[in-house]
Enzyme design. Structure first.
Site, PDB file in Angstrom:
ATOM      1  N   ALA A 176      32.376   2.857  -7.985  1.00  0.00           N
ATOM      2  CA  ALA A 176      32.111   3.648  -6.781  1.00  0.00           C
ATOM      3  C   ALA A 176      31.385   2.824  -5.717  1.00  0.00           C
ATOM      4  O   ALA A 176      30.595   1.927  -6.035  1.00  0.00           O
ATOM      5  CB  ALA A 176      31.280   4.878  -7.144  1.00  0.00           C
ATOM      6  N   GLY A 198      33.764   3.173 -12.277  1.00  0.00           N
ATOM      7  CA  GLY A 198      35.065   3.703 -11.873  1.00  0.00           C
ATOM      8  C   GLY A 198      36.174   2.675 -11.916  1.00  0.00           C
ATOM      9  O   GLY A 198      37.335   3.022 -12.105  1.00  0.00           O
ATOM     10  N   GLU A 203      37.283   2.716 -15.383  1.00  0.00           N
ATOM     11  CA  GLU A 203      37.978   3.988 -15.609  1.00  0.00           C
ATOM     12  C   GLU A 203      39.413   3.955 -15.068  1.00  0.00           C
ATOM     13  O   GLU A 203      40.313   4.550 -15.662  1.00  0.00           O
ATOM     14  CB  GLU A 203      37.182   5.138 -14.997  1.00  0.00           C
ATOM     15  CG  GLU A 203      35.922   5.445 -15.787  1.00  0.00           C
ATOM     16  CD  GLU A 203      35.021   6.454 -15.117  1.00  0.00           C
ATOM     17  OE1 GLU A 203      34.696   7.469 -15.746  1.00  0.00           O
ATOM     18  OE2 GLU A 203      34.632   6.220 -13.950  1.00  0.00           O
ATOM     19  N   GLU A 215      27.187   3.899 -15.538  1.00  0.00           N
ATOM     20  CA  GLU A 215      26.791   4.987 -14.639  1.00  0.00           C
ATOM     21  C   GLU A 215      25.413   5.564 -14.915  1.00  0.00           C
ATOM     22  O   GLU A 215      24.680   5.931 -13.983  1.00  0.00           O
ATOM     23  CB  GLU A 215      27.841   6.108 -14.679  1.00  0.00           C
ATOM     24  CG  GLU A 215      29.119   5.810 -13.904  1.00  0.00           C
ATOM     25  CD  GLU A 215      30.164   5.082 -14.729  1.00  0.00           C
ATOM     26  OE1 GLU A 215      31.326   5.043 -14.305  1.00  0.00           O
ATOM     27  OE2 GLU A 215      29.814   4.548 -15.804  1.00  0.00           O
TER      28      GLU A 215
END
Length: 271
Positions: free
Chosen positions: A77, A122, A125, A145
């Site tokens: 992110a 992310g 991910e 995170e």
């Protein structure tokens, strides 16, 4: 077609590049070089839009997710953007970012991530959302995170345990540690480990090998693999049977059998 004709841009930081004369392999390119592919709201929207078009394109047999940054696949992110967010801003962003991750996850054709350098949060991910992860020796992966006060929200808490088991996933998420390439391969965080700088080349070569097979068969096999996860054996076999039926009575099956008997390469009718 020229490379320019084969490439479609989605905003400033995302592109889709088609490979080969018939474009069976599509490369989904993360291209926000100045930010190491940090996922901003705008970039997430562009990834989602690209995935929507790919999902609707019956001519695409395999998608390869790549990065143009020399030292990173994607660092997750965009925390610089989020630093200025109010709670309301974060809530407004959430469906946009979710659509990016689920867009990759729900692509109906096989997907391969080509990872080098940092694939964190992310970014990892996005890779986990693919069916196969090819990584080179520079790869560093992880879900950090909790170290910044959130949790993996792009599928990490669900996809990672399916790869490595609940206890190993818990250890990795709770410690927020980064895992380098060799250990990542040993733990099953990545699937194929190649020499430095060879991740994209190997992923595209694998994609070409996959794309030579029946497009209906590939999509049906992926559907069976995905839908069968977590089911009991009896229920899983029913999922497999439904996918088999969708393939066995297709034009691809008829062409595959004919090509085998005629000792030639099949010319798949496809979906």
């Amino acid at each position: 077609m020229t490379e320019q004709q084969q490439t479609q841009r989605y905003g400033e930081w995302v592109a889709v590049r088609r490979h080969g004369d018939r474009g069976f392999v599509a490369e989904l390119v993360l291209d926000r070089v100045k930010a190491m592919n940090a996922i901003s709201t705008r970039m997430a929207g562009d990834v989602g839009a690209a995935c929507a078009d790919l999902a609707a394109d019956a001519g695409v047999r395999v998608v390869v997710l790549t990065s143009t940054h020399e030292r990173a696949f994607c660092v997750g992110a965009d925390l610089k953007e989020r630093n200025g967010f109010s709670d309301a801003d974060l809530m407004r962003q959430r469906p946009v970012t979710r659509a990016a991750y689920t867009g990759v996850l729900e692509l109906p054709m096989p997907t391969i991530a080509a990872v080098h350098g940092f694939a964190l949060g992310g970014g990892f991910e996005l890779a986990l959302s693919c069916d196969v992860i090819v990584a080179d020796g520079t790869a560093v992966v992880g879900l950090p995170e909790v170290s910044v006060g959130v949790i993996p929200g792009g599928g990490g808490t669900q996809l990672l345990p399916r790869r490595v088991g609940a206890a190993r996933a818990a250890e990795l998420v709770f410690t927020a540690r980064r895992v380098e390439a060799v250990e990542a391969r040993e733990l099953g965080l990545v699937d194929v480990l190649v020499d430095d700088g060879q991740d994209r080349e190997e992923a595209l070569a694998m994609a070409e090998r996959i794309a030579a097979n029946s497009p209906i068969g590939l999509r049906s096999a992926k559907r069976a693999l995905r839908l069968g996860q977590g089911l009991g054996l009896r229920e899983g076999l029913e999922v497999e049977d439904a996918a088999w039926r969708a393939t066995a009575f297709s034009a691809d099956r008829a062409e595959g059998v004919a090509a085998f008997n005629e000792k030639r390469k099949p010319d798949w009718p496809g979906v």
